[in-house]
Scaffold this active site. Structure first.
Site: not given
Length: 295
Positions: A45, A108, A135, A140, A163, A205
């Site tokens: 990202t 999405y 992740y 998000r 993550k 991270i």
């Protein structure tokens, strides 16, 4: 199966006149190595990977691999909301020498928990023996990879780490309860590195380590060695920096910070825009206070 831990930087991607600034990218990699970063992660990202095409992403990963020359692992962001596209992205990352791939939960289209498992299973089947880092960043993606699902991922040998970016310490403990040491747990939240490691995490991270790699590396090392006083001091010292690096959408502030530090220009790709003047002034003041600005 190789796994990844310690202080890990989600690299920002420098652009110059709309293209990858390879010289500046190499300089950022060297800055990370000098600062004690344990693993480098291009094309996440923070790297604006979603605004780059497949060739650009592959080239950026190749530049990092070439500059690192095996000194630390390179884990390439390769996730998307298409399983087929993700499999292809992992293939390209492997071809240019990445040591592993960071795979965000599909965004999405909001898969079910069963869909998440099959997503990672399909990627692993296409790339046997290649380490994958799952992740989870529901803020998000709109989907949360639950601890029960993480336990199911433990049956996929290629998934070596997770993550976790919910910033929930309850979640961290739940993951340890479910998965034990089978998955390497990595914080995806700079604000909670010390408590996350105290709950069983093996590293972070980080976005902030783009700017302050030595401080973050020292924080992670202190936390992992149970030097709580030192780790707490660094966590608190970096807190204002974290706030300012997330006051606007990542990576707008971190690229502005690196610009102020003379690393490269602040160019971002639309729909991101430059940092607002008021926030930029506050960020400059904080960087000065931390001794990160020259002169």
């Amino acid at each position: 199966m190789k796994t990844f831990e310690g202080s890990m930087t989600a690299l920002a991607t420098p652009f110059l006149n709309g293209a990858l600034d390879e010289g500046a990218f190499r300089a950022l990699v060297r800055y990370q190595l000098e600062g004690g970063t344990n693993v480098l992660l291009p094309m996440g990202t923070t790297g604006e990977a979603v605004t780059m095409d497949a060739d650009e992403r592959a080239r950026a990963i190749a530049v990092v691999v070439d500059e690192v020359k095996g000194r630390v692992p390179v884990v390439a962001g390769a996730g998307s909301n298409s399983t087929r596209e993700t499999i292809e992205s992992v293939r390209r990352a492997r071809e240019v020498g990445a040591d592993g791939a960071l795979i965000v939960t599909p965004y999405y289209n909001k898969p079910t928990q069963a869909g998440l498992v099959e997503h990672y299973r399909a990627i692993a089947k296409a790339h046997p023996g290649f380490p994958l880092v799952a992740y989870n960043v529901p803020g998000r993606t709109g989907v949360d990879l639950l601890p029960e699902t993480a336990l199911r991922l433990c049956d996929i040998p290629e998934v070596v780490a997770l993550k976790e970016a919910t910033a929930s310490l309850i979640r961290a403990v739940d993951l340890v309860e479910k998965c034990g040491d089978r998955l390497t747990l990595l914080s995806g939240d700079d604000f909670t590195v010390l408590p996350f490691i105290a709950c069983g995490g093996k590293g972070v991270i980080s976005v902030s380590s783009n700017v302050a790699p030595r401080m973050m590396a020292d924080l992670v090392a202190a936390a992992r060695s149970n030097d709580i006083a030192k780790a707490r001091g660094l966590q608190v010292r970096m807190n204002a920096l974290h706030r300012l690096l997330f006051v606007e959408s990542n990576p707008i502030p971190v690229k502005w910070a690196l610009h102020l530090m003379g690393m490269f220009g602040p160019e971002v790709r639309l729909p991101l825009v430059q940092m607002g003047e008021a926030n930029a002034a506050k960020l400059k003041e904080e960087l000065t206070g931390l001794g990160l600005l020259k002169g």
